[in-house]
Design a protein around this motif. Structure first.
Motif, short mmCIF file in Angstrom:
data_model
loop_
_atom_site.label_atom_id
_atom_site.label_comp_id
_atom_site.label_asym_id
_atom_site.label_seq_id
_atom_site.Cartn_x
_atom_site.Cartn_y
_atom_site.Cartn_z
N ALA A 1 7.17 16.20 40.01
CA ALA A 1 6.94 15.47 41.26
C ALA A 1 6.81 13.98 40.99
O ALA A 1 7.32 13.14 41.76
CB ALA A 1 5.70 16.00 41.97
N ILE B 1 8.66 22.64 45.85
CA ILE B 1 7.28 22.21 45.64
C ILE B 1 6.43 22.48 46.88
O ILE B 1 5.31 22.98 46.77
CB ILE B 1 7.22 20.72 45.23
N MET C 1 0.28 21.89 41.19
CA MET C 1 0.66 20.74 40.36
C MET C 1 0.55 21.05 38.87
O MET C 1 1.21 20.41 38.06
CB MET C 1 -0.17 19.51 40.71
N ILE D 1 4.74 21.02 37.47
CA ILE D 1 5.22 20.57 38.77
C ILE D 1 4.75 19.13 39.01
O ILE D 1 5.49 18.31 39.55
CB ILE D 1 4.73 21.51 39.89
N GLU E 1 12.12 19.20 46.42
CA GLU E 1 10.92 18.97 47.23
C GLU E 1 10.54 20.24 47.99
O GLU E 1 9.36 20.58 48.09
CB GLU E 1 11.16 17.85 48.23
N SER F 1 9.18 11.10 42.54
CA SER F 1 8.61 9.96 43.26
C SER F 1 9.05 8.64 42.62
O SER F 1 9.51 7.73 43.32
CB SER F 1 7.09 10.07 43.27
#
Length: 143
Positions: free
Chosen positions: A27, A56, A68, A23, A53, A31
């Motif tokens: 992520a 997550i 994460m 993750i 998103e 980003s």
């Protein structure tokens, strides 16, 4: 306007991850690319899911910071809703609203052509409205 027009203007680049990616990696890609979702694809490019998103955030709420290090496979949405290049904007807006999704892969004959977001749809719908308004003003001014 149709989905194929949106793709023609925005491009068809798709940021993807694999089932076994973390993750945290996903992520980071989201980003870095300023996007709200990534497609989860296998080695042949087949779409296995979507990681957004929202997925997550739900993961962080459920399992905390160790989220994460969790694999994409554990948090992704498996039931992917697709659209086709021929779909019109009103249809896409209805689909996104009904299913509460903000990203739709665009498929034709089982092949991924790109992905559109609600931001893309709104942007192009606003441009369409502005064009129509300008045409109406021109028509009224010349009538």
């Amino acid at each position: 306007m149709h989905v194929e027009r949106i793709l023609a203007l925005k491009g068809n680049e798709v940021i993807s991850v694999r089932l076994d990616d973390t993750i945290g990696r996903a992520a980071g890609l989201m980003s870095d690319n300023r996007i709200g979702a990534v497609l989860v694809r296998d080695d042949e490019g087949f779409v296995e899911g979507v990681l957004s998103e929202r997925d997550i955030v739900r993961g962080v709420a459920r399992i905390g910071a160790r989220c994460m290090d969790t694999s994409v496979d554990e948090l992704m949405t498996r039931e992917v809703i697709y659209c086709q290049p021929e779909d019109d904007i009103d249809t896409i807006m209805s689909v996104m609203t009904e299913h509460r999704v903000r990203h739709l892969p665009v498929m034709r004959d089982g092949h991924l052509l790109g992905i559109i977001s609600i931001g893309d749809v709104v942007k192009f719908r606003m441009e369409e409205i502005e064009f129509e308004a300008a045409a109406m003003r021109k028509y009224i001014a010349t009538a």
